[in-house]
Design an enzyme around this catalytic site. Structure first.
Site: not given
Ligand code: DGL
Length: 283
Positions: A48, A79, A193, A195
């Site tokens: 990101g 992602c 995101c 995460h």
């Molecule tokens: N999980 C990722 C998303 O959905 C991004 C995480 C990262 O910055 O690597 O955008």
């Protein structure tokens, strides 16, 4: 070129790290008869806060690996950042492979918000992408979206750094609530995101019960079912994991420290208690 997909093949799923486990869990609930190969690209994360060329190059590398080594029958980009940067290029590269991406759930949030003020928490790269800007411009003008790039938050979640998760979540919540464009009226928060979906309990208690958090794991899982069905690639019930030992339906690989993915698998149940991560060298 990959060999033609069959219904017996696994579904490839990838993210920059552990965030995609929130999508994998939804996929396994929606499609319990399917097999999955999950890659967390932690050795090349976070996505990101990197440039688009890096995310594009990594997404192609992971897709090529999943197609050639695992003969995946479909690909799920778990992602938002990778979807924004690479989904169009991957579809062009693999025209016959069903590919499902994830994007911030602006439309459901707009439909649900009663105050008409919606917060979007996402990575800097997602918010700056053309794909996101196009999505944003398609929303009803009556709804105001306040955008917050949450630098460092995905990395803190990846490292299971609880004090950093807490303080960054507080900082971004405060910035959103104090936003001059109606921040105090926010009643819906889009977790843009994957995460962030893993810390929805923490975020939920900080925002409080009046605010709804929306993520897109479940809609992505439903969409994956639809595209598999349309391509006649759904595993017949009773043909997949039902005949296999408990942990053989899913393989989890990390290009970073597999211990972190292992820990995440223990913390964030994805429906297979004995699942363990292995290291993947993919420079
Ligand atoms: N999980 C990722 C998303 O959905 C991004 C995480 C990262 O910055 O690597 O955008």
């Amino acid at each position: 070129m990959p060999s033609p997909a069959t219904a017996n093949g696994p579904i490839g799923v990838f993210d920059s790290g552990i965030g995609g486990l929130s999508v994998l869990a939804a996929l396994k609930r929606e499609l319990p008869q399917e097999q999955f190969v999950y890659i967390g690209d932690a050795g090349h994360a976070p996505y990101g806060e990197r440039d688009t060329a890096h995310v594009l190059q990594r997404s192609q590398r992971l897709a090529d690996y999943l197609c050639t080594r695992h003969q995946v029958k479909a690909l799920v980009l778990a992602c938002n950042t990778a979807t924004a940067a690479a989904v169009a290029r991957l579809r062009a590269r693999y025209p016959s492979l069903p590919i499902v991406g994830i994007e911030p759930a602006l439309k459901p949030a707009a439909a649900q918000s009663t105050s008409g003020v919606v917060a979007v928490m996402a990575t800097r790269s997602t918010l700056a992408s053309d794909k996101f800007q196009t999505l944003l411009s398609a929303q009803p003008p009556s709804v105001r979206f306040i955008l917050q790039a949450c630098d460092g938050l995905a990395a803190a979640i990846e490292q299971a750094d609880l004090p950093a998760i807490e303080s960054l979540s507080q900082r971004y919540l405060q910035a959103l609530r104090q936003h001059p464009d109606g921040g105090k009226h926010i009643d819906t928060v889009v977790l843009g995101c994957t995460h962030y979906a893993l810390i929805s309990d923490t975020l939920g208690s900080l925002w409080g019960p009046q605010v709804s958090l929306i993520e897109a794991g479940q809609p992505v899982a439903r969409r994956t079912r639809q595209v598999l069905q349309a391509a006649d690639l759904l595993q017949a019930v009773g043909q997949g994991t039902a005949h296999m030992p408990p942990s053989s339906g899913t393989q989890c690989l990390s290009t970073g420290d597999p211990a972190l993915l292992d820990q995440a698998l223990r913390d964030w149940q994805v429906g297979e208690p004995n699942l363990r991560a292995s290291a993947l060298y993919l420079p």
